[in-house]
Enzyme design. Structure first.
Site, PDB file in Angstrom:
ATOM      1  N   ASN A  28      51.153  55.812 -35.137  1.00 44.62           N
ATOM      2  CA  ASN A  28      50.505  57.091 -34.846  1.00 44.62           C
ATOM      3  C   ASN A  28      51.581  58.156 -34.574  1.00 44.62           C
ATOM      4  O   ASN A  28      51.598  58.815 -33.545  1.00 44.62           O
ATOM      5  CB  ASN A  28      49.542  56.964 -33.652  1.00 44.62           C
ATOM      6  CG  ASN A  28      48.652  58.193 -33.528  1.00 44.62           C
ATOM      7  OD1 ASN A  28      48.522  58.792 -32.484  1.00 44.62           O
ATOM      8  ND2 ASN A  28      48.047  58.598 -34.628  1.00 44.62           N
ATOM      9  N   GLY A  32      57.620  64.052 -32.224  1.00 44.84           N
ATOM     10  CA  GLY A  32      58.589  63.470 -31.287  1.00 44.84           C
ATOM     11  C   GLY A  32      59.238  62.220 -31.873  1.00 44.84           C
ATOM     12  O   GLY A  32      60.459  62.028 -31.766  1.00 44.84           O
ATOM     13  N   HIS A  33      58.433  61.366 -32.509  1.00 50.23           N
ATOM     14  CA  HIS A  33      58.994  60.161 -33.148  1.00 50.23           C
ATOM     15  C   HIS A  33      59.943  60.567 -34.292  1.00 50.23           C
ATOM     16  O   HIS A  33      61.024  59.972 -34.448  1.00 50.23           O
ATOM     17  CB  HIS A  33      57.881  59.296 -33.751  1.00 50.23           C
ATOM     18  CG  HIS A  33      56.938  58.700 -32.759  1.00 50.23           C
ATOM     19  ND1 HIS A  33      55.625  59.071 -32.673  1.00 50.23           N
ATOM     20  CD2 HIS A  33      57.122  57.736 -31.813  1.00 50.23           C
ATOM     21  CE1 HIS A  33      55.020  58.363 -31.726  1.00 50.23           C
ATOM     22  NE2 HIS A  33      55.906  57.547 -31.188  1.00 50.23           N
ATOM     23  N   GLN A  57      51.945  44.542 -23.859  1.00 52.31           N
ATOM     24  CA  GLN A  57      52.142  45.599 -22.869  1.00 52.31           C
ATOM     25  C   GLN A  57      50.841  46.306 -22.487  1.00 52.31           C
ATOM     26  O   GLN A  57      50.870  47.308 -21.774  1.00 52.31           O
ATOM     27  CB  GLN A  57      53.202  46.603 -23.332  1.00 52.31           C
ATOM     28  CG  GLN A  57      52.809  47.495 -24.488  1.00 52.31           C
ATOM     29  CD  GLN A  57      54.008  48.226 -25.078  1.00 52.31           C
ATOM     30  OE1 GLN A  57      54.873  47.624 -25.710  1.00 52.31           O
ATOM     31  NE2 GLN A  57      54.085  49.534 -24.891  1.00 52.31           N
ATOM     32  N   GLY A 148      62.543  57.858 -26.514  1.00 51.45           N
ATOM     33  CA  GLY A 148      62.177  59.185 -26.028  1.00 51.45           C
ATOM     34  C   GLY A 148      62.118  59.238 -24.506  1.00 51.45           C
ATOM     35  O   GLY A 148      61.636  58.306 -23.850  1.00 51.45           O
ATOM     36  N   LYS A 150      60.264  60.984 -22.690  1.00 49.25           N
ATOM     37  CA  LYS A 150      58.927  61.128 -22.092  1.00 49.25           C
ATOM     38  C   LYS A 150      58.583  59.848 -21.326  1.00 49.25           C
ATOM     39  O   LYS A 150      57.968  59.884 -20.285  1.00 49.25           O
ATOM     40  CB  LYS A 150      57.860  61.414 -23.139  1.00 49.25           C
ATOM     41  CG  LYS A 150      56.529  61.763 -22.465  1.00 49.25           C
ATOM     42  CD  LYS A 150      55.469  62.113 -23.454  1.00 49.25           C
ATOM     43  CE  LYS A 150      54.816  60.890 -24.021  1.00 49.25           C
ATOM     44  NZ  LYS A 150      54.061  60.095 -23.028  1.00 49.25           N
ATOM     45  N   GLN A 154      60.840  53.713 -18.951  1.00 45.09           N
ATOM     46  CA  GLN A 154      61.074  52.760 -20.046  1.00 45.09           C
ATOM     47  C   GLN A 154      62.523  52.850 -20.536  1.00 45.09           C
ATOM     48  O   GLN A 154      63.182  51.819 -20.751  1.00 45.09           O
ATOM     49  CB  GLN A 154      60.104  53.055 -21.191  1.00 45.09           C
ATOM     50  CG  GLN A 154      60.369  52.278 -22.472  1.00 45.09           C
ATOM     51  CD  GLN A 154      59.255  52.466 -23.495  1.00 45.09           C
ATOM     52  OE1 GLN A 154      58.235  51.820 -23.404  1.00 45.09           O
ATOM     53  NE2 GLN A 154      59.452  53.333 -24.479  1.00 45.09           N
ATOM     54  N   LEU A 185      54.442  65.881 -26.361  1.00 44.20           N
ATOM     55  CA  LEU A 185      53.797  65.202 -27.486  1.00 44.20           C
ATOM     56  C   LEU A 185      53.624  63.722 -27.150  1.00 44.20           C
ATOM     57  O   LEU A 185      54.521  63.091 -26.604  1.00 44.20           O
ATOM     58  CB  LEU A 185      54.637  65.348 -28.758  1.00 44.20           C
ATOM     59  CG  LEU A 185      54.831  66.774 -29.276  1.00 44.20           C
ATOM     60  CD1 LEU A 185      55.428  66.742 -30.694  1.00 44.20           C
ATOM     61  CD2 LEU A 185      53.548  67.582 -29.269  1.00 44.20           C
ATOM     62  N   SER A 186      52.450  63.193 -27.480  1.00 40.59           N
ATOM     63  CA  SER A 186      52.141  61.790 -27.195  1.00 40.59           C
ATOM     64  C   SER A 186      51.055  61.340 -28.147  1.00 40.59           C
ATOM     65  O   SER A 186      50.148  62.117 -28.485  1.00 40.59           O
ATOM     66  CB  SER A 186      51.640  61.656 -25.748  1.00 40.59           C
ATOM     67  OG  SER A 186      50.956  60.432 -25.575  1.00 40.59           O
TER      68      SER A 186
HETATM   69  O1  PAF Z   1      57.305  53.517 -26.364  1.00 43.57           O
HETATM   70  C1  PAF Z   1      56.655  52.795 -27.131  1.00 43.57           C
HETATM   71  O2  PAF Z   1      56.058  53.248 -28.111  1.00 43.57           O
HETATM   72  C2  PAF Z   1      56.584  51.298 -26.851  1.00 43.57           C
HETATM   73  O3  PAF Z   1      56.585  51.031 -25.488  1.00 43.57           O
HETATM   74  C3  PAF Z   1      57.695  50.501 -27.569  1.00 43.57           C
HETATM   75  C4  PAF Z   1      59.064  50.880 -27.042  1.00 43.57           C
HETATM   76  C5  PAF Z   1      57.627  50.744 -29.064  1.00 43.57           C
HETATM   77  C6  PAF Z   1      57.504  49.002 -27.304  1.00 43.57           C
HETATM   78  O4  PAF Z   1      56.282  48.554 -27.779  1.00 43.57           O
END
Ligand code: PAF
Length: 282
Positions: A28, A32-33, A57, A148, A150, A154, A185-186
Site C-alpha cells: 500500500n 513516503g515509501h 506483528q 522511515g 514516522k 521501530q 503520510l501513512s
Molecule cells: O514499517 C513497516 O511497514 C513494518 O513494520 C515492516 C518494517 C515492513 C516490518 O513488517
C-alpha cells in the site's frame, strides 16, 4: 524490475551484487515509501524492496485481514521509482513452519509507547526484519536498509538489533513525508473518512504544541502539559494512547535537568476506528 517470491530466487537474483540497499514495506505504498527507495538507490549496488504483510506483528483484534493490499499499483510505483528487485514472499515462503524462534527486543525499549499499547508488536517486527535481512543480506559484505522516522521507535529497535547482532547493515533513517496540511503520510490514512481526514492533522499540531509548550514552560511542567494536550485532543473526539516528550537516545522521559538533551515528542491516538502515530524531534 524483477519480482521474486521465494527466498532462493531472491538470493539467486542478488548473487552478483555485494551491497544491497533495502526498503522493507507492507505494501500500500505512498510517497513516503517511494522517497525511501529514492534515497536508498545511490547507497547500494542493487535496490531491493519487499512487500509482506507480517501477521506476527498484528494482535488478533488488529487490522491484519483488512490491511490494504494494492499489489498492481505498488508494483507500478516501485518500477517507476527504479527499484531493481521486489521481494514479495507469500506467507509460506517466509514462514514455511510456525516461527517459534523469535527476536525479543529488550523490554525497556520495546514495552513502552507503541509496545505498551500493542504488546508483542516489536517482537513481530524484529523477527520479520531479522528474517528479511537474512534473505537479502546473507553472504553480503555490507548493505543499507532505509526505515522511515514516522515509526520512530521501530527505527531505534531495528538499529540496536543490527548493532547487537553485528549485522553488516547500516540503518539509514528517512524523514517523515507529510501531506500539504502536515498529516504524516501513512498507509492507514486510507481508512479515514473525508471528515476524519480533515481532522487528522490535529495530531501533528498537538505534537507541535506540546513541544513548544515544554520548550517555553520548562521540563518541570512536562507531565501536566502532556496531560493537557491529551485532554485537548480528546475534546476534539480523539482517543489518545499517549502524547509524550522523550529523550531521542533511549525514548525514556527526560529528567528535570535534561534541558540540553535532544528530545522527541511522540504521539498515538485513535480517530474513529483508525489509529494514527506521529512524532516530532525538538
Ligand atoms: O514499517 C513497516 O511497514 C513494518 O513494520 C515492516 C518494517 C515492513 C516490518 O513488517
Amino acid at each position: 524490475m524483477k519480482i521474486v517470491h521465494a527466498i532462493t530466487d531472491l538470493r539467486a537474483e542478488l548473487a552478483p551484487f555485494q551491497r544491497p540497499a533495502f526498503v522493507a514495506t507492507m505494501g500500500n505504498l505512498h510517497d513516503g515509501h517511494i522517497a525511501l527507495v529514492d534515497q536508498a538507490k545511490p547507497l547500494g549496488d542493487v535496490t531491493v524492496a519487499s512487500i509482506f504483510v507480517n501477521r506476527l506483528q498484528f494482535a488478533p483484534h488488529e487490522d491484519f485481514d483488512s490491511y490494504p493490499r494494492t499489489w498492481e499499483a505498488d508494483c507500478d510505483r516501485l518500477r517507476a521509482a527504479g527499484c531493481d528487485v521486489l521481494f514479495a514472499p507469500r506467507e509460506a515462503d517466509l514462514y514455511p513452519e510456525p516461527q517459534t524462534y523469535k527476536v525479543h527486543p529488550p523490554t525497556e525499549l520495546a514495552d513502552i509507547l507503541e509496545g505498551h499499547f500493542r504488546p508483542g508488536f516489536f517482537t513481530g517486527v524484529s523477527t520479520v526484519v531479522m528474517k528479511l535481512f537474512s534473505c537479502v543480506f546473507a553472504g553480503k559484505a555490507a548493505g543499507i536498509a532505509m526505515f522511515g522516522k514516522k515509526d520512530y521507535q521501530q527505527v531505534m529497535i531495528v538499529r540496536r538489533m543490527v548493532r547487537q547482532f553485528a549485522l553488516p547493515i547500516t540503518i539509514v533513517p528517512g524523514e517523515t513525508l507529510r501531506a500539504a496540511d502536515g498529516l504524516a503520510l501513512s498507509s492507514r490514512n486510507g481508512y479515514l473518512s473525508a471528515q476524519e481526514r480533515s481532522e487528522a492533522v490535529a495530531l501533528s499540531r498537538a505534537l507541535q504544541a506540546l513541544g513548544q509548550a515544554v520548550t517555553t514552560q520548562g521540563m518541570a511542567k512536562r507531565e501536566t502539559l502532556e496531560e493537557e494536550t491529551m485532554q485537548a485532543l480528546a475534546a476534539r473526539g480523539w482517543t489518545p494512547d499517549y502524547l509524550t516528550v522523550r529523550r531521542r537516545a533511549d525514548l525514556l522521559p527526560p529528567h528535570g535537568n535534561d534541558a540540553a538533551t535532544p528530545l522527541v515528542v511522540l504521539g498515538a491516538a485513535r480517530l474513529g476506528s483508525t489509529r494514527l502515530i506521529d512524532n516530532l524531534e525538538i
